[in-house]
Design an enzyme around this catalytic site. Structure first.
Site, PDB file in Angstrom:
ATOM      1  CE1 TYR A 164      -3.979   2.039   0.402  1.00  0.00           C
ATOM      2  CE2 TYR A 164      -2.705   3.014   2.220  1.00  0.00           C
ATOM      3  CZ  TYR A 164      -3.933   3.130   1.539  1.00  0.00           C
ATOM      4  OH  TYR A 164      -4.772   4.164   1.585  1.00  0.00           O
ATOM      5  CE  LYS A 215      -3.896   4.985  -1.489  1.00  0.00           C
ATOM      6  NZ  LYS A 215      -4.794   5.384  -2.458  1.00  0.00           N
TER       7      LYS A 215
END
Length: 254
Positions: free
Chosen positions: A154, A158
């Site tokens: 993640y 991001k």
């Protein structure tokens, strides 16, 4: 008259959380909105709220990792509404785990939904925006881009969103298109509630603990993020591009 009167917005991951708050907020500002998600039930609930506002909307069951599905949805949205002004790349998933436990599927799923999805949607949308010499692309990053235990996939995705945002801002600015990212901190959504449960905590207890570490002493709400997205989508932000706006209740990495 609202700040987005006459504009058409395409929002991915619109069925709940930040996405649902964003379509509602944009409709309040006068936009016609397109909800794209694999969560049909969530989107229908969001559309019911839009109908109460008297806002025009469309729904597309769209997997953002599939190029053909993305292209069809964006082209059809632009055809039905006559234009496409705003893209919000919000679709996302979590597959948290420590590195030694993380599977290739955990990695690929998160990278595909966040990074590939943002790429595919931006590529499809920019063609319409370039033709009309106007557009706003806003993608969702996260404070996790700065690094977060158990989120190698993640955090990488991001952080990649931030690089994509800055690059597209350079490439597309000459066509009247601004490109920015919003990086939320801890926001009260089903995604963060599932994180609490994964850690063996009640969501309320988890949020109270997080709030004590946030300078403004509360966790964020989806509408907090939607407000910033709406600003970046408006003409008021026409000289803001290539920026990462942290919405985290303070400068810390919460």
């Amino acid at each position: 008259m609202g700040r987005l009167e006459g504009r058409v917005a395409f929002v991915t991951g619109a069925g709940r959380g930040i996405g649902a708050a964003t379509v509602l907020r944009m409709a309040e500002e006068g936009a016609r909105v397109v909800l794209a998600d694999i969560d049909e039930q969530g989107c229908q609930q969001a559309r019911a709220e839009l109908q109460r506002l008297g806002a025009e909307s469309l729904f597309f069951a769209c997997d953002v990792t599939q190029a053909d599905a993305v292209q069809r949805a964006i082209d059809e949205a632009a055809h039905r509404f006559g234009r496409l002004d705003i893209l919000v790349n919000n679709a996302g998933v979590l597959r948290d785990n420590l590195l030694f436990k993380m599977s290739e599927d955990d990695w690929d799923t998160v990278m595909n939904v966040h990074m590939k999805g943002a790429f595919l949607c931006s590529r499809a949308a920019q063609a319409h925006m370039v033709r009309q010499r106007y557009g706003r692309i806003i993608s969702l990053s996260s404070t996790s881009a700065l690094g977060n235990r158990g989120q190698a996939n993640y955090a990488a995705a991001k952080a990649g969103i931030q690089g994509l945002t800055r690059t597209l801002a350079i490439e597309l600015g000459q066509f009247g298109i601004t490109v920015n990212a919003v990086a939320p901190g801890f926001i009260d959504t089903e995604m963060t509630r599932s994180t609490a449960r994964r850690l063996g905590m009640e969501p309320r207890q988890f949020m109270e603990a997080v709030a004590r570490e946030v300078p403004v002493r509360r966790v964020g709400q989806p509408r907090d993020v939607a407000n910033v997205i709406c600003f970046l989508a408006s003409d008021e932000a026409s000289y803001v591009s290539g920026q990462i706006i942290y919405v985290a209740g303070g400068p810390g990495r919460i």
